[in-house]
Design a protein around this motif. Sequence first.
Motif, PDB file in Angstrom:
ATOM      1  N   TRP A 107      -2.059   1.964  -9.942  1.00  0.00           N
ATOM      2  CA  TRP A 107      -1.963   0.681 -10.379  1.00  0.00           C
ATOM      3  C   TRP A 107      -1.301  -0.074  -8.994  1.00  0.00           C
ATOM      4  CZ3 TRP A 107      -3.962  -3.501 -11.910  1.00  0.00           C
ATOM      5  CH2 TRP A 107      -3.158  -4.824 -11.878  1.00  0.00           C
ATOM      6  N   VAL A 108      -0.396   0.614  -8.556  1.00  0.00           N
ATOM      7  CA  VAL A 108       0.405  -0.162  -7.154  1.00  0.00           C
ATOM      8  C   VAL A 108      -0.887   0.042  -6.381  1.00  0.00           C
ATOM      9  CG1 VAL A 108       2.249   0.011  -5.613  1.00  0.00           C
ATOM     10  CG2 VAL A 108       2.480   0.354  -7.915  1.00  0.00           C
ATOM     11  N   GLY A 157       8.117   0.729  -6.525  1.00  0.00           N
ATOM     12  CA  GLY A 157       8.683   0.458  -5.160  1.00  0.00           C
ATOM     13  C   GLY A 157       8.793   1.631  -4.272  1.00  0.00           C
ATOM     14  N   VAL A 158       9.026   3.084  -4.855  1.00  0.00           N
ATOM     15  CA  VAL A 158       9.218   4.152  -4.129  1.00  0.00           C
ATOM     16  C   VAL A 158       7.640   4.503  -3.664  1.00  0.00           C
ATOM     17  CG1 VAL A 158       9.717   6.569  -4.184  1.00  0.00           C
ATOM     18  CG2 VAL A 158      11.279   5.103  -4.990  1.00  0.00           C
ATOM     19  N   LEU A 159       6.965   4.372  -4.973  1.00  0.00           N
ATOM     20  CA  LEU A 159       5.519   4.892  -4.637  1.00  0.00           C
ATOM     21  C   LEU A 159       4.764   4.185  -3.478  1.00  0.00           C
ATOM     22  CD1 LEU A 159       4.439   5.883  -8.246  1.00  0.00           C
ATOM     23  CD2 LEU A 159       5.246   7.535  -6.431  1.00  0.00           C
ATOM     24  N   GLY A 160       5.008   2.721  -3.662  1.00  0.00           N
ATOM     25  CA  GLY A 160       4.483   1.845  -3.044  1.00  0.00           C
ATOM     26  C   GLY A 160       4.896   2.051  -1.356  1.00  0.00           C
ATOM     27  N   LEU A 229       3.535  -4.491  -2.192  1.00  0.00           N
ATOM     28  CA  LEU A 229       2.331  -3.908  -3.093  1.00  0.00           C
ATOM     29  C   LEU A 229       3.053  -3.776  -4.422  1.00  0.00           C
ATOM     30  CD1 LEU A 229       0.989  -0.899  -1.013  1.00  0.00           C
ATOM     31  CD2 LEU A 229      -0.056  -3.055  -1.514  1.00  0.00           C
ATOM     32  N   ALA A 230       4.324  -3.301  -4.667  1.00  0.00           N
ATOM     33  CA  ALA A 230       4.863  -3.617  -6.135  1.00  0.00           C
ATOM     34  C   ALA A 230       4.891  -4.636  -6.667  1.00  0.00           C
ATOM     35  CB  ALA A 230       6.265  -2.984  -5.874  1.00  0.00           C
ATOM     36  N   ALA A 231       5.398  -5.821  -5.842  1.00  0.00           N
ATOM     37  CA  ALA A 231       5.441  -7.014  -6.181  1.00  0.00           C
ATOM     38  C   ALA A 231       4.103  -7.640  -6.703  1.00  0.00           C
ATOM     39  CB  ALA A 231       5.807  -8.161  -5.321  1.00  0.00           C
TER      40      ALA A 231
END
Length: 298
Positions: A107-108, A157-160, A229-231
């Motif tokens: 999804w991110v 956020g980490v995955l982003g 990206l997370a946002a």
Amino acid sequence: MKKTAWACLFASLFSLPPQAMAFDLGGALKDAVEKNAGDLINNKNSNDADTTPANPEANSLASINWKSPSRDEEIKLGREIAGNLLGAAPLVKNPALQQYVNRVGRWVASQSERSDLPWHFGVIDSDDINAFAAPGGYVLITKGLYKRLQNEAQLAGVLGHEIAHIVQKHQLKVLQKQQLLSLGAGLLSGKVAKGNQTIEKVIGSGAEISARSLDKDAEYEADRMGLILAARAGYDPYGLPEVLSGLEDISSNDGSIALLFKTHPAPEERLAALGAATAKSGNLPTGKTLEKRLLPLP
């Protein structure tokens, strides 16, 4: 740092255009590269039906166009590199966890310029606090890092951050430079490796690059993009900064994080760089943290 301060520091980041932390586990990576582990994600370790097993035909990469690798070449290369890394630390045997992390990660990733890549995410069985990315859409984080997360926004956020490395082709560009220099030197000396010998060296080099440090600018760029990206995916944008803030409290002598500190800018430097990237003040978009949706890991 409190959210009110972050609101001023990061507001302008979301006007930027869209565009792993390291992993080694002692000598395990070296051993895995030498053994040339084959499969990336197999049904034994994960029942994620969307996960594609590695292509055993590495011969197709022997003639890769290093000046301008195609999308398919990048994906195949990343698959082999990730397979080597998984030879050092396998996936956590928890299909529900693997499926969950894949859902969040995809999804991110769908918010990025490279949403068309066949993205794959996984949690590896290591207590180290780390994550890494391989070209073509392969992202792994350690169990040690996952256990520190308090909500889904932090995971996003980490995955982003890792997704950003792949979108910007940070590791791939380093490999391109290395291989072009190697080919040039080989032509001058009259010694050019061929076939499987070439691709084995590339895969080994790629695993080392994915597992070790990129330059600071690449890490800072991945932090900025990971937050964005997370946002865009609807998450609270403070997720990644919160994770970085939590890492500040860990001693650099702690074995679980020693390699991360060695190969990355210090968390406080990364937080400062995120703040310095702000061009104007304002309010960050409202996003969700989703504490209850974060899948617990024993």
